[in-house]
Design a protein around this motif. Structure first.
Motif, mmCIF file in Angstrom:
data_model
loop_
_atom_site.group_PDB
_atom_site.id
_atom_site.type_symbol
_atom_site.label_atom_id
_atom_site.label_comp_id
_atom_site.label_asym_id
_atom_site.label_seq_id
_atom_site.Cartn_x
_atom_site.Cartn_y
_atom_site.Cartn_z
ATOM 1 N N ASP A 89 0.511 -1.135 0.286
ATOM 2 C CA ASP A 89 -0.446 -0.280 -0.329
ATOM 3 C C ASP A 89 0.625 1.390 -0.052
ATOM 4 O O ASP A 89 0.336 2.176 -0.768
ATOM 5 N N ALA A 90 1.644 1.409 0.187
ATOM 6 C CA ALA A 90 2.708 2.151 0.669
ATOM 7 C C ALA A 90 3.636 2.791 -0.596
ATOM 8 O O ALA A 90 3.314 3.986 -0.641
ATOM 9 N N TYR A 91 3.864 1.518 -1.231
ATOM 10 C CA TYR A 91 4.455 1.549 -2.564
ATOM 11 C C TYR A 91 3.782 1.708 -3.459
ATOM 12 O O TYR A 91 4.098 3.252 -4.176
ATOM 13 N N LEU A 92 2.420 1.744 -4.038
ATOM 14 C CA LEU A 92 1.114 2.240 -4.445
ATOM 15 C C LEU A 92 0.447 3.684 -4.399
ATOM 16 O O LEU A 92 0.535 4.162 -5.207
ATOM 17 N N SER A 93 0.941 3.780 -2.834
ATOM 18 C CA SER A 93 0.580 5.405 -2.205
ATOM 19 C C SER A 93 1.697 6.517 -3.172
ATOM 20 O O SER A 93 1.513 7.439 -2.303
ATOM 21 N N ALA B 3 7.913 12.846 -2.393
ATOM 22 C CA ALA B 3 7.920 13.554 -1.657
ATOM 23 C C ALA B 3 5.944 14.640 -1.593
ATOM 24 O O ALA B 3 5.741 14.190 -2.873
ATOM 25 N N PRO B 4 5.498 15.497 -1.305
ATOM 26 C CA PRO B 4 4.114 15.330 -1.171
ATOM 27 C C PRO B 4 4.071 15.801 -2.602
ATOM 28 O O PRO B 4 2.597 15.538 -3.034
ATOM 29 N N ALA C 18 1.264 11.834 -5.480
ATOM 30 C CA ALA C 18 0.262 12.020 -6.857
ATOM 31 C C ALA C 18 0.156 11.920 -8.077
ATOM 32 O O ALA C 18 -0.226 10.661 -8.428
ATOM 33 N N ALA C 19 1.415 12.707 -8.707
ATOM 34 C CA ALA C 19 1.315 11.976 -10.281
ATOM 35 C C ALA C 19 2.348 10.526 -10.021
ATOM 36 O O ALA C 19 1.826 9.584 -11.240
ATOM 37 N N VAL C 20 3.038 10.432 -9.314
ATOM 38 C CA VAL C 20 4.128 9.085 -9.428
ATOM 39 C C VAL C 20 2.793 7.895 -8.610
ATOM 40 O O VAL C 20 3.090 6.478 -9.088
ATOM 41 N N ALA C 21 2.075 7.621 -7.410
ATOM 42 C CA ALA C 21 1.333 7.018 -7.454
ATOM 43 C C ALA C 21 0.309 6.597 -8.990
ATOM 44 O O ALA C 21 -0.950 6.081 -8.325
ATOM 45 N N GLU C 22 -0.324 7.699 -9.023
ATOM 46 C CA GLU C 22 -1.358 7.718 -10.182
ATOM 47 C C GLU C 22 -0.688 6.310 -11.252
ATOM 48 O O GLU C 22 -1.292 5.691 -11.757
ATOM 49 N N ALA C 23 0.935 7.256 -11.639
ATOM 50 C CA ALA C 23 1.560 5.862 -12.569
ATOM 51 C C ALA C 23 1.431 4.469 -11.806
ATOM 52 O O ALA C 23 1.768 3.067 -12.746
ATOM 53 N N ARG C 24 2.107 4.097 -11.018
ATOM 54 C CA ARG C 24 2.192 3.209 -10.162
ATOM 55 C C ARG C 24 1.309 2.041 -10.281
ATOM 56 O O ARG C 24 1.400 0.889 -10.299
ATOM 57 N N ARG C 25 -0.062 2.821 -9.755
ATOM 58 C CA ARG C 25 -1.142 2.297 -9.624
ATOM 59 C C ARG C 25 -1.372 1.707 -11.407
ATOM 60 O O ARG C 25 -2.205 -0.163 -11.366
ATOM 61 N N ALA C 26 -1.563 2.409 -11.788
ATOM 62 C CA ALA C 26 -1.383 1.701 -13.346
ATOM 63 C C ALA C 26 -0.150 0.905 -13.817
ATOM 64 O O ALA C 26 -0.329 0.437 -14.633
ATOM 65 N N GLY C 27 0.952 0.737 -12.835
ATOM 66 C CA GLY C 27 1.898 -0.181 -13.547
ATOM 67 C C GLY C 27 2.827 0.847 -14.545
ATOM 68 O O GLY C 27 3.465 0.039 -15.629
#
Length: 464
Positions: free
Chosen positions: A130-134, A139-140, A144-153
């Motif tokens: 959860d911490a990785y995908l979030s 840095a804050p 959001a942009a990195v989390a969006e990319a990670r969740r989509a792979g």
């Protein structure tokens, strides 16, 4: 201790072979003998794991490397096994204890001494999911942009380009990225009396000749492709090919294996058009495959196959068998990033180069479009198509063309108003195009769950 499941072994083997050859994992897994020893459920799991690992490989490595003391020392066989388990933990919905246990056994089968390492690393990946995908490690300001990319792979840069290009439509695209794209086929006019939607597990489309939502295994077993009675083609790709089907002479640039050639020949027959079609591709092998399919389908009449470089159309056409120099219709099916088809081609996200997507491909596309424009007859039409969702390859290329010397005599007109849609049988399909047209009538579709692929098409009319 238990042996790794056969499906995971098959996925592991296919992934290693794809890496060794630089090939496509779907083709390798489909063609290999091992999947045929599995039952249908295991074959499906093997394919899902192989495709999923390919689509998310960069994210999987990032998550794994955070817990590997010496990431560069991990052998390809062990890394591949770890990726399969990490995919199941991060994206696959597999119970953590199963994913870890099976991952350890898959690593043990490749390198017995690495089993302890695998157990420790995979447990930590599971705990940190959860911490990785979030993107809690980011840095804050950029989280959001990195989390969006990670969740989509996806690579962060590619997710940002898609977000910039697609706006709000990027969210459903990201949500569908690891899903299965629906399957559509185009039926040969000669087979319409014997092939219907029910026979391939699909449903009729508003587009004549198109069956949507077809069942893949049933299609393969039917023999339709071998007989030339149907061709697999995304619904939205069929719409683009249909829009470019007009009476008179046509030059198709970038014909490839000929899916659009097939659809255009079939739709021309349905419309009752008299057509002469020249299909050009850079690769002789692809031209031969195009010819073979058209011959099997009985759609070869009026079609000329030409091998040549689209950046030198005069030279390519000069070597052909007396084709016209000006055409009523020119379709540029341009080489592109393929970002509208990533569900079908999971290699794209992590093989695509940022510079190519931003400048390299758009430069080639513009050069091809400018070459093509010189071969459009007065009053004729020029279609520019890609299977990309990136604006740098689509609207930006068309705008650069229209603002230049070669594009000065052209004007954009709506794709949905192409002449074929004035025919009663084709008129309902125009609404499918209008739903994705912008104010200039340019068509841009974006993948979403349960929806077809991302395609772009601009229709440009040359002044008489």
């Amino acid at each position: 201790m238990s042996a790794p499941a056969l499906a995971r072994v098959a996925a592991h083997r296919a992934l290693l072979e794809a890496a060794r050859r630089g090939g496509y994992v779907r083709d390798l897994l489909t063609a290999s003998e091992s999947p045929h020893a599995l039952d249908a459920r295991d074959r499906g799991l093997a394919m899902r794991l192989a495709l999923g690992v390919t689509a998310t490989s960069g994210c999987l490595d990032e998550a794994l490397d955070a817990f590997l003391a010496k990431p560069n020392k991990v052998s390809p066989r062990v890394r591949c096994a770890l990726r399969i388990a990490a995919f199941e933990l991060l994206y696959g919905g597999t119970a953590p204890e199963v994913a870890v246990s099976q991952g350890v056994e898959l690593v043990r089968a490749s390198a017995r001494g690495a089993a302890g390492l695998a157990n420790a690393v995979l447990r930590r990946v599971s705990e940190a999911r959860d911490a990785y995908l979030s993107a809690e490690d980011v840095a804050p300001a950029g989280r959001a942009a990195v989390a969006e990319a990670r969740r989509a792979g996806l690579p962060v840069w590619l997710a940002a380009e898609i977000r910039s290009s697609c706006g709000d439509a990027a969210r459903p695209l990201f949500g569908s990225q690891l899903g299965v794209a629906p399957l559509a086929v185009h039926v040969n006019p000669r087979a319409e009396g014997s092939v219907d939607a029910a026979s391939v597990g699909g449903s009729p489309s508003a587009l004549p000749g198109c069956i949507q939502g077809a069942d893949g295994p049933r299609l393969v077993a039917s023999g339709l492709f071998e007989r030339g009675d149907a061709a697999a083609s995304d619904l939205r790709a069929q719409l683009v090919a249909t829009a470019a089907t007009r009476p008179g002479t046509c030059l198709e640039i970038g014909a490839g294996r000929g899916t659009k050639t097939y659809v255009m020949a079939a739709q021309g027959r349905r419309a009752g058009y008299a057509r002469e079609h020249t299909a050009l591709d850079l690769h002789e092998r692809k031209c031969a495959l195009n010819r073979g399919r058209l011959e099997a389908a009985g759609l070869i009449d009026g079609v000329r196959l030409v091998t040549g470089d689209a950046r030198d159309l005069d030279g390519a056409l000069a070597g052909a068998d007396a084709p016209p120099r000006l055409f009523d219709t020119v379709l540029v099916d341009a080489p592109c990033s393929g970002t509208g088809t990533m569900r079908r081609h999971p290699e794209i996200p992590w093989r695509l180069d940022h510079a190519d997507a931003r400048t390299g491909l758009p430069g080639l596309q513009l050069a091809m479009l400018e070459q093509a424009a010189a071969h459009v007859a007065p009053g004729g039409e020029l279609f520019y198509a890609t299977c990309s969702v990136l604006s740098a390859e689509n609207r930006a290329v068309v705008e650069a063309f229209l603002s230049g010397e070669r594009g000065a005599g052209f004007s954009p007109v709506p794709v949905s108003r192409s002449g074929i849609f004035s025919l009663p049988t084709f008129a309902p399909a125009a609404e499918l195009l209008r739903a994705c047209e912008d104010g200039d009538g340019m068509f841009q579709s974006v993948p979403a769950p349960g929806c077809y692929d991302g395609h772009f098409c601009a229709r440009l009319r040359r002044n008489a």
